[in-house]
Design a protein around this motif. Sequence first.
Motif, PDB file in Angstrom:
ATOM      1  N   VAL A   4       0.844  -1.195   0.000  1.00 14.97           N
ATOM      2  CA  VAL A   4       0.000   0.000   0.000  1.00 14.97           C
ATOM      3  C   VAL A   4       0.879   1.245   0.000  1.00 14.97           C
ATOM      4  O   VAL A   4       1.797   1.362   0.818  1.00 14.97           O
ATOM      5  N   LEU A   5       0.601   2.164  -0.916  1.00 18.63           N
ATOM      6  CA  LEU A   5       1.299   3.445  -0.988  1.00 18.63           C
ATOM      7  C   LEU A   5       0.395   4.517  -0.399  1.00 18.63           C
ATOM      8  O   LEU A   5      -0.759   4.662  -0.806  1.00 18.63           O
ATOM      9  N   VAL A   6       0.903   5.243   0.582  1.00 21.17           N
ATOM     10  CA  VAL A   6       0.151   6.323   1.228  1.00 21.17           C
ATOM     11  C   VAL A   6       0.794   7.654   0.880  1.00 21.17           C
ATOM     12  O   VAL A   6       2.003   7.837   1.069  1.00 21.17           O
ATOM     13  N   ASP A  26       2.302  -4.155   3.658  1.00 20.34           N
ATOM     14  CA  ASP A  26       3.592  -3.491   3.490  1.00 20.34           C
ATOM     15  C   ASP A  26       3.293  -2.061   3.067  1.00 20.34           C
ATOM     16  O   ASP A  26       2.861  -1.819   1.938  1.00 20.34           O
ATOM     17  N   CYS A  27       3.479  -1.116   3.987  1.00 21.84           N
ATOM     18  CA  CYS A  27       3.067   0.275   3.754  1.00 21.84           C
ATOM     19  C   CYS A  27       4.265   1.162   3.436  1.00 21.84           C
ATOM     20  O   CYS A  27       5.222   1.230   4.207  1.00 21.84           O
ATOM     21  N   PRO A  52       2.319  -0.539  -6.095  1.00 23.39           N
ATOM     22  CA  PRO A  52       1.434  -0.912  -4.971  1.00 23.39           C
ATOM     23  C   PRO A  52       0.173  -1.582  -5.504  1.00 23.39           C
ATOM     24  O   PRO A  52      -0.197  -1.407  -6.670  1.00 23.39           O
ATOM     25  N   GLU A  53      -0.469  -2.331  -4.662  1.00 25.36           N
ATOM     26  CA  GLU A  53      -1.786  -2.866  -5.008  1.00 25.36           C
ATOM     27  C   GLU A  53      -2.877  -1.851  -4.686  1.00 25.36           C
ATOM     28  O   GLU A  53      -3.935  -1.844  -5.312  1.00 25.36           O
ATOM     29  N   VAL A  54      -2.618  -1.009  -3.661  1.00 28.45           N
ATOM     30  CA  VAL A  54      -3.584   0.004  -3.227  1.00 28.45           C
ATOM     31  C   VAL A  54      -2.842   1.315  -2.969  1.00 28.45           C
ATOM     32  O   VAL A  54      -1.725   1.305  -2.444  1.00 28.45           O
ATOM     33  N   LEU A  55      -3.465   2.422  -3.324  1.00 25.86           N
ATOM     34  CA  LEU A  55      -2.931   3.751  -3.006  1.00 25.86           C
ATOM     35  C   LEU A  55      -3.969   4.492  -2.183  1.00 25.86           C
ATOM     36  O   LEU A  55      -5.144   4.561  -2.566  1.00 25.86           O
ATOM     37  N   ILE A  56      -3.558   5.016  -1.032  1.00 28.18           N
ATOM     38  CA  ILE A  56      -4.436   5.848  -0.196  1.00 28.18           C
ATOM     39  C   ILE A  56      -3.960   7.289  -0.299  1.00 28.18           C
ATOM     40  O   ILE A  56      -2.839   7.611   0.113  1.00 28.18           O
ATOM     41  N   ASN A  57      -4.807   8.151  -0.834  1.00 29.24           N
ATOM     42  CA  ASN A  57      -4.422   9.559  -0.978  1.00 29.24           C
ATOM     43  C   ASN A  57      -4.884  10.374   0.224  1.00 29.24           C
ATOM     44  O   ASN A  57      -6.033  10.796   0.306  1.00 29.24           O
ATOM     45  N   ALA A  58      -3.951  10.584   1.157  1.00 28.70           N
ATOM     46  CA  ALA A  58      -4.227  11.423   2.332  1.00 28.70           C
ATOM     47  C   ALA A  58      -3.579  12.795   2.181  1.00 28.70           C
ATOM     48  O   ALA A  58      -3.550  13.573   3.133  1.00 28.70           O
ATOM     49  N   ALA A  59      -3.047  13.085   0.998  1.00 31.56           N
ATOM     50  CA  ALA A  59      -2.431  14.398   0.751  1.00 31.56           C
ATOM     51  C   ALA A  59      -3.510  15.404   0.377  1.00 31.56           C
ATOM     52  O   ALA A  59      -4.416  15.091  -0.391  1.00 31.56           O
TER      53      ALA A  59
END
Length: 289
Positions: A4-6, A26-27, A52-59
């Motif tokens: 996961v890419l944050v 794995d972050c 990544p399999e998942v990207l979480i956009n907290a920006a």
Amino acid sequence: MTRVLVTGAGGQLGRELQRSVPDGVDCLALGRGQLDIADSAAVSRVVGEQRPEVLINAAAYTAVDQAETEADAAMRINAEGAGNLAAACAEHGVRMLHISTDFVFDGNSSTPYTAEAATSPLGEYGRSKLAGEEAVRNALPAAVIMRTAWVYSAFGGNFVKTMLRLMAERDTLSVVADQVGTPTWANGLARALWQVVDRPTLQGIYHWTDAGVCSWYDFAVAIAEESAALGLLDCAPRVLPIPGSAYPTPARRPSFSVLDKQDTWEALGVAGVHWRVQLRKMLQELKES
């Protein structure tokens, strides 16, 4: 391991996401200095390299009042940046979770806003976040958009920490009482997002805040009482309710921005936790640190 890419690693939510990484994940968390999400080429390169399999956009650009005079900067990050991330996710086959806000609504409702409710932002910040939602949906229709509100944590600047500082300095404070919503502890939001990661079939718009409803005045009173009980304050100061007109700000705020979370709670199989319970947990964390 799920990779996961944050983005937005240095913000309140980004910090809480890193603290609550579940087993089997794995972050990789990147801050503004490591990835400018408004740089489409850089975004495509990083997503392609990291796979990544998942990207979480907290920006996000979150300076609500400043956005009134920096509309281009807000749009660059909240709309163009979100669109760049969604386009890169579409290009590389990555699932995306994008964070949005209650400020996409005008506050004229008298009942909690559902995910399908009509949007009508009052200011530049809300317009930039709504444009970001549209950019994400256009590039990646299967993305998850999670709207939230009144976020606070032990990290960074927020209403709770501002109140604690002022309450330590003053005997009396005046706080707006005619703007109603629901606080959100970033830790709870982060844990909800990890549950969304674990449910790959979820897509579309969801809402997440803590349970319950309050005004900024009610929130401040609770902060004073809970902090005094924990010994973070010598005593609870007097908090006075005032109308929003007595505390004008450059950006208009929704007078009512309670989000309907029922669909989200059902999708995740959880029960909402009341905002005052979550506030107490965060203040206890502050005390222990």
